[in-house]
Write an enzyme that holds these catalytic residues in place. Structure first.
Site, short mmCIF file in Angstrom:
data_model
loop_
_atom_site.label_atom_id
_atom_site.label_comp_id
_atom_site.label_asym_id
_atom_site.label_seq_id
_atom_site.Cartn_x
_atom_site.Cartn_y
_atom_site.Cartn_z
N SER A 1 89.54 87.35 13.77
CA SER A 1 89.03 88.53 13.09
C SER A 1 89.61 88.62 11.69
O SER A 1 90.73 88.13 11.44
CB SER A 1 89.41 89.80 13.87
OG SER A 1 89.08 90.97 13.14
N TYR B 1 95.64 94.28 18.32
CA TYR B 1 94.51 93.42 18.00
C TYR B 1 94.80 92.59 16.76
O TYR B 1 94.62 91.36 16.75
CB TYR B 1 93.27 94.29 17.79
CG TYR B 1 92.00 93.53 17.51
CD1 TYR B 1 91.29 92.92 18.54
CD2 TYR B 1 91.47 93.46 16.22
CE1 TYR B 1 90.11 92.24 18.30
CE2 TYR B 1 90.29 92.78 15.97
CZ TYR B 1 89.62 92.17 17.01
OH TYR B 1 88.45 91.50 16.75
N LYS C 1 95.27 88.46 16.68
CA LYS C 1 94.36 87.62 15.91
C LYS C 1 95.10 86.82 14.84
O LYS C 1 94.74 85.67 14.55
CB LYS C 1 93.26 88.48 15.28
CG LYS C 1 92.34 89.16 16.30
CD LYS C 1 91.70 88.17 17.26
CE LYS C 1 90.66 88.84 18.15
NZ LYS C 1 90.02 87.89 19.09
#
Length: 264
Positions: free
Chosen positions: A155, A170, A174
């Site tokens: 991402s 998150y 990533k």
């Protein structure tokens, strides 16, 4: 050594290739599956939602390849081992692995419960799941001696702190997956296994439908290209990275976010 293409004929053709796509039953995973199927690849979907998997297979079937789904929890190494074994029993080989399965949470760290449940859930899926799949499939690619391609879906959140949402687990997972990609490119290159990452930004999936209208407008206004991406566009990039045209590309992180991280 991976051979170079000689001309553009069949440079993006995936005929004869078999791809495992984790989380391939919806969203970005389905977009990647559709793109690869249209370019000739056979597809093995690994996911936890069997109903969504069957719906995805129905979308793939018009393209005429072999498409199957397999139940798998990527956080569980034993379950990964079983599912990968089933894929090989059915397809005979795997030449492309797309580590796409992922989850997220919106919460500031200090607001999480005392067991940091959200933190570990995201890290176990988004990072450890990628490691589990790479370990199991990578060993088989190495032992087969025919090379392969691994694509990790990360991402743009790996590069930025997104002010619209608190997503530290998150973003951290990533960012780690991006560097894991580079490490694997070095470790696996001697086996002719290429490893790259795709870092999408905001994309039109089921998740984006839950974004409040005012935030949706704010995000669009921050993007130089003025719109969310589409899953098939991420799929097109995955096809390129898996294709003969990308035989000299490994260890890269390809951002596809409409320029969002340039001006957020």
């Amino acid at each position: 050594m991976i051979k170079s293409i000689k001309d553009m004929k069949n440079a993006f053709d995936l005929t004869g290739q078999t791809a495992i796509i984790t989380g391939g039953n919806r969203g970005l995973g389905l977009g990647i599956g559709l793109a690869m199927a249209q370019c000739g690849a056979d597809i093995a979907i690994l996911c936890r939602d069997s109903k969504k998997a069957q719906e995805a297979l129905e979308e793939l079937r018009p393209y005429g390849g072999k498409y199957e789904s397999f139940s798998c929890d990527v956080t569980d190494i034993k379950d990964v081992r079983r599912a990968v074994s089933e894929v090989y029993d059915s397809f005979g080989k795997v030449t492309i692995l797309v580590n796409n399965a992922g989850v997220s949470c919106v919460s500031e760290l200090l607001d999480m419960d005392e067991n940091l449940t959200d933190w570990y859930n995201v890290l176990n899926t988004d990072l450890n799941g990628t490691v589990h799949m790479t370990y199991e499939v990578g060993k088989r690619m190495r032992d087969a001696g025919n090379g392969g391609c691994i694509i990790n879906v990360t991402s743009n959140a790996a590069f930025i702190v997104n002010k619209t949402q608190a997503m530290s687990p998150y973003s951290a997972s990533k960012a780690a997956a991006n560097h894991f990609t580079r490490c694997m490119a070095v470790e696996l290159g001697k086996y002719d296994i290429r490893c790259n990452a795709i870092a999408p930004g905001f994309t039109n999936t089921e998740l984006s439908r839950h974004i409040p209208p005012d935030m949706f407008d704010y995000i669009n206004n921050q993007m130089p290209l003025g719109r969310f991406g589409e899953p098939i566009e991420v799929g097109a990039l995955a096809v390129f990275l898996a294709s003969p045209a990308a035989a000299q590309i490994t260890g890269t992180v390809q951002v596809i976010d409409g320029g969002y991280m340039l001006s957020c």
